[in-house]
Design a protein around this motif. Structure first.
Motif, PDB file in Angstrom:
ATOM      1  N   LEU A  48       0.704  -1.256  -0.070  1.00 19.58           N
ATOM      2  CA  LEU A  48      -0.083  -0.089   0.104  1.00 19.58           C
ATOM      3  C   LEU A  48       0.913   1.626  -0.034  1.00 19.58           C
ATOM      4  N   LEU A  49       1.824   1.602   0.532  1.00 16.17           N
ATOM      5  CA  LEU A  49       2.416   2.039   1.078  1.00 16.17           C
ATOM      6  C   LEU A  49       3.674   2.553  -0.025  1.00 16.17           C
ATOM      7  N   SER A  50       3.813   1.926  -0.961  1.00 15.88           N
ATOM      8  CA  SER A  50       4.661   2.100  -2.370  1.00 15.88           C
ATOM      9  C   SER A  50       3.939   3.036  -3.468  1.00 15.88           C
ATOM     10  N   VAL A  51       3.026   3.255  -2.791  1.00 17.12           N
ATOM     11  CA  VAL A  51       2.425   3.947  -4.235  1.00 17.12           C
ATOM     12  C   VAL A  51       1.642   5.914  -2.859  1.00 17.12           C
ATOM     13  N   PRO A  52       1.940   6.901  -2.799  1.00 18.68           N
ATOM     14  CA  PRO A  52       1.976   7.372  -2.290  1.00 18.68           C
ATOM     15  C   PRO A  52       0.301   8.274  -2.828  1.00 18.68           C
ATOM     16  N   LEU A  53      -0.009   8.435  -1.473  1.00 14.24           N
ATOM     17  CA  LEU A  53      -2.118   8.579  -1.506  1.00 14.24           C
ATOM     18  C   LEU A  53      -2.054  10.135  -2.709  1.00 14.24           C
ATOM     19  N   THR A  54      -0.996  10.881  -2.376  1.00 14.43           N
ATOM     20  CA  THR A  54      -1.511  12.125  -3.014  1.00 14.43           C
ATOM     21  C   THR A  54      -0.292  12.513  -4.063  1.00 14.43           C
ATOM     22  N   TRP A  55      -0.266  13.145  -5.228  1.00 15.79           N
ATOM     23  CA  TRP A  55       0.588  13.430  -6.035  1.00 15.79           C
ATOM     24  C   TRP A  55       1.957  14.151  -5.404  1.00 15.79           C
ATOM     25  N   PRO A  56       3.452  13.584  -5.367  1.00 10.40           N
ATOM     26  CA  PRO A  56       4.671  14.226  -4.896  1.00 10.40           C
ATOM     27  C   PRO A  56       4.352  15.880  -4.939  1.00 10.40           C
ATOM     28  N   SER A  57       4.248  16.395  -4.074  1.00 13.88           N
ATOM     29  CA  SER A  57       5.049  17.693  -4.646  1.00 13.88           C
ATOM     30  C   SER A  57       6.418  18.254  -5.110  1.00 13.88           C
ATOM     31  N   ASP A  58       7.103  17.364  -4.487  1.00 11.50           N
ATOM     32  CA  ASP A  58       8.426  16.815  -5.358  1.00 11.50           C
ATOM     33  C   ASP A  58       8.806  16.106  -5.797  1.00 11.50           C
ATOM     34  N   TYR A  59       9.129  15.890  -7.065  1.00 10.79           N
ATOM     35  CA  TYR A  59       9.587  14.957  -7.861  1.00 10.79           C
ATOM     36  C   TYR A  59      10.537  14.437  -8.535  1.00 10.79           C
ATOM     37  N   HIS A  60      11.098  13.196  -9.186  1.00 11.42           N
ATOM     38  CA  HIS A  60      12.311  13.615 -10.775  1.00 11.42           C
ATOM     39  C   HIS A  60      11.756  13.179 -11.229  1.00 11.42           C
ATOM     40  N   ILE A  61      11.533  12.996 -11.999  1.00  2.86           N
ATOM     41  CA  ILE A  61      11.472  11.930 -13.542  1.00  2.86           C
ATOM     42  C   ILE A  61      12.964  11.676 -14.179  1.00  2.86           C
ATOM     43  N   LEU A 162      -1.465   5.106  -8.182  1.00  2.75           N
ATOM     44  CA  LEU A 162      -2.543   6.835  -8.858  1.00  2.75           C
ATOM     45  C   LEU A 162      -2.270   7.334 -10.032  1.00  2.75           C
ATOM     46  N   VAL A 163      -3.733   8.162 -10.021  1.00  5.27           N
ATOM     47  CA  VAL A 163      -3.706   8.344 -11.414  1.00  5.27           C
ATOM     48  C   VAL A 163      -4.079  10.109 -11.603  1.00  5.27           C
ATOM     49  N   ARG A 164      -3.434  10.804 -12.178  1.00  3.33           N
ATOM     50  CA  ARG A 164      -3.676  12.478 -12.327  1.00  3.33           C
ATOM     51  C   ARG A 164      -3.692  13.033 -14.001  1.00  3.33           C
ATOM     52  N   ALA A 165      -4.791  13.182 -13.920  1.00  3.17           N
ATOM     53  CA  ALA A 165      -4.979  13.753 -15.591  1.00  3.17           C
ATOM     54  C   ALA A 165      -6.154  15.180 -15.300  1.00  3.17           C
ATOM     55  N   LYS A 166      -6.033  15.259 -16.728  1.00  2.28           N
ATOM     56  CA  LYS A 166      -6.263  16.850 -17.045  1.00  2.28           C
ATOM     57  C   LYS A 166      -6.340  17.336 -18.461  1.00  2.28           C
ATOM     58  N   ALA A 167      -7.509  18.728 -18.621  1.00  2.00           N
ATOM     59  CA  ALA A 167      -7.805  18.925 -19.621  1.00  2.00           C
ATOM     60  C   ALA A 167      -7.365  19.811 -20.196  1.00  2.00           C
ATOM     61  N   SER A 169      -5.917  23.817 -22.525  1.00  2.00           N
ATOM     62  CA  SER A 169      -6.185  24.601 -24.102  1.00  2.00           C
ATOM     63  C   SER A 169      -4.996  25.948 -24.397  1.00  2.00           C
ATOM     64  N   SER A 170      -4.547  26.145 -25.000  1.00  2.57           N
ATOM     65  CA  SER A 170      -3.624  27.147 -25.110  1.00  2.57           C
ATOM     66  C   SER A 170      -3.327  27.821 -23.952  1.00  2.57           C
ATOM     67  N   VAL A 171      -4.851  28.262 -23.513  1.00  2.00           N
ATOM     68  CA  VAL A 171      -4.950  29.503 -22.758  1.00  2.00           C
ATOM     69  C   VAL A 171      -5.730  29.436 -21.681  1.00  2.00           C
ATOM     70  N   ILE A 172      -5.625  28.342 -21.133  1.00  5.77           N
ATOM     71  CA  ILE A 172      -6.082  27.862 -20.194  1.00  5.77           C
ATOM     72  C   ILE A 172      -5.758  26.962 -19.748  1.00  5.77           C
ATOM     73  N   ASP A 173      -5.326  26.446 -18.455  1.00  2.00           N
ATOM     74  CA  ASP A 173      -4.201  25.713 -17.559  1.00  2.00           C
ATOM     75  C   ASP A 173      -4.910  25.630 -16.539  1.00  2.00           C
ATOM     76  N   GLN A 174      -5.728  23.673 -16.597  1.00  2.00           N
ATOM     77  CA  GLN A 174      -6.719  23.561 -15.320  1.00  2.00           C
ATOM     78  C   GLN A 174      -5.867  22.921 -14.761  1.00  2.00           C
ATOM     79  N   ASN A 175      -6.908  22.669 -13.124  1.00  2.00           N
ATOM     80  CA  ASN A 175      -6.218  22.198 -12.634  1.00  2.00           C
ATOM     81  C   ASN A 175      -6.226  19.903 -12.664  1.00  2.00           C
ATOM     82  N   TRP A 176      -5.014  19.997 -12.563  1.00  2.00           N
ATOM     83  CA  TRP A 176      -4.959  18.311 -12.263  1.00  2.00           C
ATOM     84  C   TRP A 176      -6.312  17.786 -11.413  1.00  2.00           C
ATOM     85  N   THR A 177      -6.871  16.640 -12.118  1.00  2.00           N
ATOM     86  CA  THR A 177      -7.766  15.989 -11.162  1.00  2.00           C
ATOM     87  C   THR A 177      -7.412  14.200 -10.879  1.00  2.00           C
ATOM     88  N   GLU A 178      -6.711  13.603  -9.371  1.00  2.00           N
ATOM     89  CA  GLU A 178      -6.668  12.720  -8.727  1.00  2.00           C
ATOM     90  C   GLU A 178      -7.347  11.440  -8.695  1.00  2.00           C
TER      91      GLU A 178
END
Length: 319
Positions: A48-61, A162-167, A169-178
Motif C-alpha cells: 500500500l505505502l509504495s504508492v503515494p496517497l497524493t501526487w508528490p509535491s517534489d518529484y524527479h522523472i 495513483l492517476v492524475r489527468a487534466k484537459a 487549451s493553449s490559453v487555459i491551464d486547468q488543475n489536475w484531477t487525481e
C-alpha cells in the motif's frame, strides 16, 4: 480538487482501505500461523505505502539505466536517509545519494532528516520512466455544447496506482484531477474531465490537450493527446419515438444541442421487413414511411463533418 467519475475494469485483488487494515483473526489453537500472518500483513502494508496517497509535491522523472544524484538541502551535518528497499543504507550520514544504473526498484520516496531535529526533513519522489511506452489516451464528447470529455485508457496495469489527468487549451491551464486505484490489476480506466471554456458556436482555434500521468509500485507512465472537438464528437444513439408497420419516427439524442439548425444530424436507419430483408437508408429528417416493417434501428453523426457515428439504437419492433 474535484471528484472525478471513475470506472475501473479488471481483475479484483485483495480489498483493503488506504488508511485502515482489518485485523486478521486466527482461530484458537492455530498460534503457529501468527508469524506467517505478520509477514503477510507487513507485505500488504508495504504494498500500500509504495504508492503515494497524493501526487508528490517534489518529484524527479528519471530514465531507466541512468545515473541520479539526490542532494539533501538541509543545513545539518548529522543526516539520516529513508529510502526504498534499504537503498540508502550505505549513504547514511552523507548529504548526497547517488543511484547508479537506475532500475524499477529505485522508484519511491527519498527523505533526508536532521537526526538532531527530526522535524527538519526534505523528500523527493523518484519516478522511473520507460521512454518507449506511452499511455493510449482516447477521449470523446457527446455534443459540441458538452462541458465534459469522456476519456479512457485501454491498458493493463499492475496496481495499486495513483492517476492524475487534466484537459487544457493553449490559453487555459486547468488543475489536475487525481484518483487512486486500489485493485491489484486493471485492464482499462474510464474517467471524465471538464473541457476548458470555449464557445461551441465559434470555430475552435486552439486544440484541447489531455494529459495523463500514472504512478505504480515501480513505474511512471504518461500519455497525452490533442483534440479538436469536430474529430471526437460522438453523439449518443437517437431516441425512437414510434415504430408501426407503416411509419417510424425518432428524435435526436437528449444530450445533443437543442439548436438543431446550428448542429444538424445525419441519420442512418436500418429497416428489417417482414420478408426478412434489411434496407439501410441515410436521412436528415426524423421520420420515414414504409410498409410491412418488422423492426427498426437508427444511429447518427454530424451532418456536415464526417466524425464518428453514434452506437446503434437497439432494435425496436413494429406495433
Amino acid at each position: 480538487m474535484e471528484t472525478p467519475q471513475i470506472l475501473v475494469t479488471g481483475i479484483k485483488g485483495a480489498r483493503y482501505n488506504d488508511r485502515n487494515i482489518t485485523a486478521l483473526n486466527v482461530p484458537e489453537g492455530k498460534m503457529a500461523f501468527y508469524p506467517f500472518t505478520v509477514v503477510l500483513l507487513s507485505l500488504v502494508i508495504h504494498h500500500l505505502l509504495s504508492v503515494p496517497l497524493t501526487w508528490p509535491s517534489d518529484y524527479h522523472i528519471a530514465h531507466l539505466n541512468s545515473v541520479l544524484t539526490i542532494k539533501c538541502p538541509l543545513e545539518a551535518e548529522n543526516i539520516v536517509w529513508n529510502c526504498p528497499a534499504k537503498i540508502c543504507k550505505i549513504h547514511q550520514h552523507q548529504k548526497n545519494v547517488t543511484l547508479q544504473g537506475l532500475k524499477h526498484h529505485h522508484a519511491g520516496a527519498y527523505t533526508c532528516f536532521n537526526q538532531d531535529k527530526k522535524t527538519q526533513s526534505y523528500s523527493l519522489y523518484v519516478l522511473i520512466l520507460e521512454e518507449e511506452h506511452r499511455l493510449p489516451v482516447h477521449c470523446t464528447v457527446a455534443a459540441y455544447t458538452s462541458t465534459e470529455l469522456r476519456c479512457s485508457i485501454a491498458e493493463e496495469l499492475a496496481c495499486p496506482c495513483l492517476v492524475r489527468a487534466k484537459a487544457n487549451s493553449s490559453v487555459i491551464d486547468q488543475n489536475w484531477t487525481e484518483f487512486k486505484i486500489s485493485q491489484d490489476r486493471v485492464h482499462s480506466i474510464q474517467f471524465n474531465l471538464t473541457i476548458p471554456e470555449f464557445c461551441p458556436f465559434a470555430e475552435q482555434v486552439n486544440a484541447i490537450h489531455v494529459s495523463v500521468d500514472i504512478i505504480t509500485n515501480s513505474d511512471y507512465l504518461t500519455g497525452n493527446q490533442s483534440y479538436y472537438l469536430r474529430d471526437i464528437v460522438t453523439p449518443e444513439a437517437p431516441e425512437i419515438v414510434k415504430v408501426t408497420t407503416e411509419q417510424i419516427s425518432w428524435t435526436q439524442p437528449s444530450s445533443w444541442s437543442h439548436s438543431s439548425s446550428f448542429f444538424p444530424l445525419l441519420y442512418e436507419i436500418k429497416v428489417n421487413y417482414r420478408n426478412n430483408t434489411n434496407v439501410p437508408n441515410f436521412l436528415e429528417k426524423q421520420h420515414y414511411s414504409m410498409t410491412d416493417v418488422r423492426k427498426f434501428s437508427v444511429r447518427c453523426r454530424d451532418l456536415f463533418y464526417p466524425g464518428p457515428w453514434s452506437s446503434w439504437r437497439s432494435w425496436a419492433p413494429a406495433h
